[in-house]
Structures are given as structure tokens and as C-alpha cells.
Design a protein around this motif. Structure first.
Motif, PDB file in Angstrom:
ATOM      1  N   VAL A 358       0.834  -1.211   0.000  1.00  0.00           N
ATOM      2  CA  VAL A 358       0.000   0.000   0.000  1.00  0.00           C
ATOM      3  C   VAL A 358       0.869   1.262   0.000  1.00  0.00           C
ATOM      4  O   VAL A 358       0.606   2.218  -0.739  1.00  0.00           O
ATOM      5  CB  VAL A 358      -0.976  -0.006   1.199  1.00  0.00           C
ATOM      6  CG1 VAL A 358      -1.498   1.390   1.511  1.00  0.00           C
ATOM      7  CG2 VAL A 358      -2.132  -0.942   0.907  1.00  0.00           C
ATOM      8  N   GLN A 359       1.914   1.224   0.792  1.00  0.00           N
ATOM      9  CA  GLN A 359       2.803   2.382   0.860  1.00  0.00           C
ATOM     10  C   GLN A 359       3.416   2.655  -0.523  1.00  0.00           C
ATOM     11  O   GLN A 359       3.489   3.810  -0.963  1.00  0.00           O
ATOM     12  CB  GLN A 359       3.912   2.144   1.902  1.00  0.00           C
ATOM     13  CG  GLN A 359       3.456   2.271   3.351  1.00  0.00           C
ATOM     14  CD  GLN A 359       2.650   1.059   3.839  1.00  0.00           C
ATOM     15  OE1 GLN A 359       2.483   0.060   3.128  1.00  0.00           O
ATOM     16  NE2 GLN A 359       2.140   1.163   5.058  1.00  0.00           N
ATOM     17  N   ALA A 376      -6.277   5.807   2.191  1.00  0.00           N
ATOM     18  CA  ALA A 376      -5.692   4.523   2.580  1.00  0.00           C
ATOM     19  C   ALA A 376      -6.636   3.793   3.537  1.00  0.00           C
ATOM     20  O   ALA A 376      -7.042   4.353   4.548  1.00  0.00           O
ATOM     21  CB  ALA A 376      -4.345   4.755   3.243  1.00  0.00           C
ATOM     22  N   THR A 378      -7.191   1.513   6.404  1.00  0.00           N
ATOM     23  CA  THR A 378      -6.275   1.153   7.484  1.00  0.00           C
ATOM     24  C   THR A 378      -6.832   0.012   8.311  1.00  0.00           C
ATOM     25  O   THR A 378      -7.744   0.197   9.113  1.00  0.00           O
ATOM     26  CB  THR A 378      -6.005   2.386   8.374  1.00  0.00           C
ATOM     27  OG1 THR A 378      -5.609   3.463   7.512  1.00  0.00           O
ATOM     28  CG2 THR A 378      -4.936   2.097   9.389  1.00  0.00           C
ATOM     29  N   THR A 409       0.363   1.780  11.272  1.00  0.00           N
ATOM     30  CA  THR A 409      -0.018   1.639   9.857  1.00  0.00           C
ATOM     31  C   THR A 409      -0.480   2.973   9.281  1.00  0.00           C
ATOM     32  O   THR A 409      -0.036   3.385   8.203  1.00  0.00           O
ATOM     33  CB  THR A 409      -1.140   0.580   9.718  1.00  0.00           C
ATOM     34  OG1 THR A 409      -0.694  -0.650  10.282  1.00  0.00           O
ATOM     35  CG2 THR A 409      -1.522   0.367   8.264  1.00  0.00           C
ATOM     36  N   GLN A 413       1.169   5.155   6.277  1.00  0.00           N
ATOM     37  CA  GLN A 413       0.406   5.494   5.061  1.00  0.00           C
ATOM     38  C   GLN A 413       0.471   7.006   4.805  1.00  0.00           C
ATOM     39  O   GLN A 413       0.621   7.452   3.665  1.00  0.00           O
ATOM     40  CB  GLN A 413      -1.057   5.030   5.207  1.00  0.00           C
ATOM     41  CG  GLN A 413      -1.196   3.493   5.192  1.00  0.00           C
ATOM     42  CD  GLN A 413      -2.577   3.011   5.660  1.00  0.00           C
ATOM     43  OE1 GLN A 413      -3.249   3.694   6.427  1.00  0.00           O
ATOM     44  NE2 GLN A 413      -2.975   1.829   5.205  1.00  0.00           N
ATOM     45  N   ALA A 418      -0.513   9.436   1.712  1.00  0.00           N
ATOM     46  CA  ALA A 418      -1.983   9.325   1.694  1.00  0.00           C
ATOM     47  C   ALA A 418      -2.626  10.658   2.099  1.00  0.00           C
ATOM     48  O   ALA A 418      -2.142  11.342   2.988  1.00  0.00           O
ATOM     49  CB  ALA A 418      -2.438   8.225   2.650  1.00  0.00           C
TER      50      ALA A 418
END
Ligand SMILES: NCc1[nH]cc(CCC(=O)O)c1CC(=O)O
Length: 584
Positions: A358-359, A376, A378, A409, A413, A418
Motif C-alpha cells: 500500500v505504501q 488509505a 487502514t 499503519t 500510510q 496518503a
């Protein structure tokens, strides 16, 4: 239908006389409310003795009411007096005649019309020298006959054989009937009942004077008029039967009027043409309201169709940019990113790894398609080997420990770029914890879009295929909400608002539009509907079978979410809807 069906008629006649009237009302389907306002009593005065023992001095007895007949004979019987043979009867009224017959006597004179003055004129035309007259009366009888006798210069004797008494103890009852608007009509058979009634209702707020008021004759009607009754009816013949006819007539007309009065609103005026419909449209679905979910996977050249979600793919980063550019082309402004990591572990460490899927995806989108707002998701469930949204301790999802990883997290992100953090894990305090974490790390400007109201729903089935996030044991009911609960949703939203959420999500959407409306009405944050995977797949499946029109049904359901209060909608249909909206 019977003419008086369901009508409530007030009967004010005395006890002994009311019965036939009541019977007729009931035959007509009506309900009689009987309240004898008057009572009659024999007047056995001393002075009568002398008269009844000298009846042979009289030629005529004048009788003008059945009460008069009844009490006259009662008086005679009481004193054992027999009527002399030659005595003749002049009477007025059908009822009077009946009463007389019931005692075995015939009337010798009946006028052509039942009116006192008429009676006298006609009588004297036939009997200019009638001899002595005995006039039988009640204490409230009018003085028309005595005046006429006097004018003719004939000898007459009045004898008051009965007294009319006002009965007042019905007051409460009558007032309560009026107050509850139970009565549909009033009936009066004598002026004295009218005045008795008027006395009773004097000063009352609802006095019944607006009700249709049926009077037996003109004198009664005149009295009613004087007391302020507004809708007075008098039959042509002054009998109970005629009152009945009038009542029947009145109520059947009323029924007809009601039918022809039937009015209705013409709502169809505003639906006549498409431009008219557009003019009055209350809810508008706009492409800018839509948020597109994307599943990103490790690897290269991957564009993996999700079997249970036709049209949805997992894509590797090398396909990501073109997907995002398509969104921009379509005027879709935001995307929510779900990662499908290559490795999973007990605490979901790929969720907060600097180079987690995701990052990497976020960094790439922000670099190559910077105009998109990147949201994002989470949560830990795609990243944990057990598939739960938090860490598991002793077979339980450990709330507070999970918050540490979740917050970590979120921060990672935000670090990746994000624009919005959307925690979906349903741990208690996740908004407070993430907010705090973001602020600490220098991301106080990054908003939290909280999955505030998230139900433990079977509509997530296909997503778990797409994100490989099915729990390996148990289910999510210990942290996601029970679909039966409404008040709990308010509590959930309330705490997220207090903890600093910037957006509220209600999820799923379609079966929870009621919740959405309620959250919208209570809180003033932007509201997001999550149109989840199961809602998507059901429509896809039906459309593929040709059972529904996909375009129409999708636009309808997205519009229904906006109508329920959603400002934004996360939907796998975002691209399709954008295309359809563009065509429109
Ligand atoms: N917690 C992860 C998450 N985020 C969004 C969804 C479901 C989305 C969908 O069904 O479309 C889920 C799955 C779940 O809670 O089981």
C-alpha cells in the motif's frame, strides 16, 4: 347500506314516548343516544275532582297530545270515574288518535291539519254551538286553544292533567357526547325539549348548535332558532315518521356529497416531461461523489480478475498508473487503496512496512497522478495470517494492543503520501489513537475518514476473495456491529465524532440506508456510504443473466444512497457510473 348506517342520533323524547322512535332509528342502521330531557307526571290536583265528577256538564273533550289522553284516563281510573256516553272527543294529531283508540274511544272531530288555530276554525265551522268544552292539557301547553275559545265566547274549562318536568341529571352525559363529537344529529319533539337542551349546553364550548337539528314542527323549530341552532330541519307533516324520512334523506345526501367532493392532489403534473422531472429533482448523483476502490498486489504484469466480482481486478504496480489515469479522465477524484501483500504474519507487519504494497502504491499514485485524492484503508486483516482486523491474544482480538499496530499503519500510510486515512478495523478508540499518532508524527493536517458504523455483514464475502482477508477462525462479530442494532450505530458514530473523525462511513450501504439517514441527521460531518462488494456482485450476477438493467439499477441504487444522506459513495461501480453519467 342502510340510510343511517353508523350515524349517532340524539333522542330527547321522554322515556315513555321515545321507544318507537329509537326503534326506527335502529332499523335505519343508526345508533340512538337517548336522553329523556322531559318527564311527565300525573297532576292529581284537588280541583280536578270537582270537574271529573261533573263530566255530564260537558259536551266536548279537547285532547291535543297522547300524554293528555294517557293522563286524562289515568286520572279517571284513579278516581273510579266513568265517562258519560254523550261526551264527544275533538283531537289533534295521529298519536293522540292512537292513544284514544287504545282506551276504546273514537274521535268525533279531527281537523284536516294538525295546527291549533286550524282546529278551532274548522271545529266552530261544523259546531258553532258546541256546548261546554273540557280542554285537557299539560302544564306547559300553549295557550292557543284557550285564547281561541275565549274569542268565540264559548264556555271552556282547562284541566292540567300532567306536569312536564325538566330532567337535568343528563347534563354530564350530553356534554361528554358533544365534546367527543359522537353525535351526528339532534332531534326535538317539543319546544320544551329544545329549551331544556339549550339550558344544559349553555356556556359549553361545544354546544351542538352546529349539528343538524331535526324538529317535529314549526313551533319547536322556532324555539330552536331562537336558541341559536343553525341547521334546522322541519318535516312537512309533524310526525315522528316524517322526522325519520328527513333524517334518512339528509344522511344519504351527505354520503353522496362526500363522494362528489372527493378531491385529490395532482402530483403527476410535475412528472409530465423529462425536463419537468429534471426541474424538480431533489437528489443528484455526481461523478465527483464517487470513490473508486482498488486492490494492489505485489508482482509484475498482474491484472488478476476477482472471480466473485466481475470487472474487478487485483493489479500490480505497473498497471496502477494507467488505472489511475483512467479515473482522472472520467472525472473521478479519489481512490481508496487496498493492499494484498505477498506475505502475512501474526501482527500484520506488512501493513505498516515502509515498503508495504500500500505504501508503494500510494507513493506511486501521488507521484504520477497527483491530482487524485488517495485514501488509505487502514486495517490489519489483509496482512495478518489469521485474517482478523487486530492482533489475536488467547483466541481474542486484543483491542488496545491492536491500536498500536493500526496507528503505526496509519502513520506509515501518511508518510507515503496518503491524503486521507480510513480506518476500518472497528477496534474501540481507533480514531483517537490514529489522530494522536498522526498529530505526533506531524500529520495533523491529514483527515480521518472513519468506518464509524461498520456492521458484521455477509455482504463483504466477495471482498475477502479480492483482498484475501477472510478470517481463518471465527468471524468478526466480536468487533463489527450486529446488523440488528440502530442505537448502537449512533453510539459508534458519536464516539468517533468526539475522538476527532473528519468523515463518517456507514457500511454496508444498501441494507443500512435507514442508519445512514439517521447518522446524517444527527452529525454534521461529511457522510460516506460504502457500497460493498456483495452489493456489487449481486447486481453484476443478475445483469449478466439479463435479469436487470445494470445501468439503470446501479444509478438508482447510488442515487438512493445520496437520498439517504450520503455525500460520498465508495463503489466498485465508480467507473461505470462515471461513464453513464457522462453520457447523460
Ligand atoms: N477490514 C477490511 C475491510 N475493508 C473493507 C471491507 C469490505 C469491503 C467490501 O465488502 O466491499 C473489509 C472487509 C471486512 O471487514 O471483512
Amino acid at each position: 347500506m342502510k340510510p343511517l348506517q353508523g350515524k349517532h342520533i340524539l333522542v330527547t323524547r321522554g322515556k315513555s314516548q321515545a321507544h318507537p322512535f329509537i326503534e326506527k332509528i335502529e332499523e335505519g342502521g343508526g345508533v340512538s343516544y337517548h336522553t329523556p330531557l322531559l318527564d311527565f307526571q300525573l297532576n292529581d290536583s284537588e280541583s280536578h275532582q270537582e270537574i271529573i265528577h261533573q263530566l255530564h256538564d260537558y259536551s266536548w273533550v279537547f285532547l291535543t297530545s297522547s300524554n293528555g289522553v294517557k293522563f286524562f284516563f289515568e286520572l279517571l281510573r284513579k278516581h273510579n270515574v266513568f265517562l258519560p256516553q254523550k261526551l264527544q272527543f275533538a283531537i289533534i294529531g295521529t298519536k293522540t288518535n292512537h292513544a284514544l283508540k287504545s282506551y276504546g274511544y273514537q274521535a268525533d272531530f279531527i281537523p284536516s291539519r294538525f295546527q291549533a288555530t286550524k282546529m278551532v276554525d274548522e271545529f266552530f265551522a261544523v259546531y258553532p254551538r258546541p256546548g261546554n268544552i273540557l280542554y285537557i292539557r299539560g302544564n306547559r301547553s300553549r295557550d292557543v286553544l284557550p285564547a281561541a275559545f275565549r274569542a268565540k265566547g264559548v264556555f271552556f274549562q282547562s284541566m292540567t292533567v300532567y306536569d312536564t318536568l325538566l330532567v337535568k341529571d343528563q347534563r354530564e352525559e350530553i356534554l361528554s357526547w358533544l365534546k367527543s363529537e359522537e353525535l351526528d344529529a339532534l332531534t326535538f319533539t317539543s319546544p320544551s325539549t329544545v329549551s331544556a337542551f339549550a339550558n344544559i349546553v349553555q356556556g359549553a364550548e361545544i354546544n351542538g348548535k352546529d349539528l343538524p337539528c331535526f324538529c317535529i314542527g314549526p313551533t319547536t323549530a322556532e324555539t330552536a332558532r331562537r336558541y341559536g341552532f343553525r341547521h334546522i330541519f322541519v318535516p312537512k307533516q309533524y310526525t315522528i315518521n316524517e322526522i325519520m324520512n328527513q333524517l334518512n334523506h339528509y344522511f344519504s345526501n351527505e354520503r353522496k356529497d362526500k363522494m362528489s367532493d372527493l378531491t385529490f392532489k395532482r402530483h403527476r403534473r410535475l412528472r409530465r416531461t423529462e425536463s419537468m422531472r429534471a426541474l424538480v429533482r431533489e437528489t443528484h448523483l455526481r461523478t465527483e461523489d464517487l470513490i473508486f476502490p482498488i486492490f494492489v498486489v505485489e508482482g509484475e504484469g498482474v491484472k488478476n480478475p476477482v472471480a466473485s466480482m466481475p470487472g474487478v481486478h487485483q493489479v500490480s504496480l505497473d498497471y496502477l498508473t494507467e488505472e489511475m489515469e483512467e479515473l482522472v479522465q472520467l472525472n473521478i477524484r479519489s481512490v481508496i487503496v487496498f493492499g494484498v501483500p505477498a506475505e502475512k504474519d501474526e501482527v500484520g507487519s506488512q501493513a505498516y512496512h515502509e515498503d508495504g504494497i500500500v505504501q508503494k502504491a500510494i507513493r506511486q499514485i501521488k507521484e504520477e497522478v497527483p491530482s487524485l485524492t488517495v485514501i488509505a484503508d487502514t486495517c490489519l486483516c489483509q496482512y495478518t495470517d489469521h485474517g482478523h482486523c487486530g492482533v489475536v491474544r488467547d483466541g481474542d482480538i486484543a483491542n488496545d494492543e491492536s491500536l498500536t499496530y493500526i496507528t503505526q499503519t496509519a502513520v506509515s500510510q501518511a508518510e507515503a503520501g496518503a491524503d486521507i486515512i480510513a480506518p476500518s478495523n472497528m477496534m474501540d478508540g481507533f480514531v483517537a489513537s490514529i489522530r494522536h499518532g498522526l498529530d505526533e508524527a506531524g500529520y495533523s493536517h491529514i483527515p480521518v475518514m472513519s468506518y464509524a458504523v461498520k456492521y458484521a455483514s455477509s455482504f463483504y464475502g466477495p471482498f475477502r476473495d479480492a483482498a484475501h482477508s477472510s478470517p481463518q477462525f471465527g468471524d468478526r462479530r466480536a468487533y463489527q456491529m450486529d446488523p440488528s442494532n440502530r442505537l448502537e450505530a449512533i453510539r459508534e458514530a458519536e464516539s468517533d465524532v468526539q475522538e476527532g473523525a473528519d468523515f463518517l462511513i456507514v457500511k454496508p450501504a444498501l441494507s443500512y440506508l435507514d442508519i445512514m439517514r439517521e447518522v446524517k441527521d444527527r452529525f454534521n460531518l461529511p457522510l460516506v456510504a460504502y457500497n460493498v462488494s456483495g452489493e456489487y456482485s449481486m447486481i453484476k450476477a443478475a445483469a449478466q443473466n439479463g435479469w436487470v438493467n445494470e445501468q439503470e439499477i446501479v444509478l438508482e441504487k447510488l442515487t438512493s444512497m445520496k437520498r439517504a444522506g450520503a455525500d460520498l459513495i465508495i463503489t466498485y461501480f465508480a467507473k461505470d457510473a462515471a461513464k453513464w453519467l457522462k453520457e447523460d
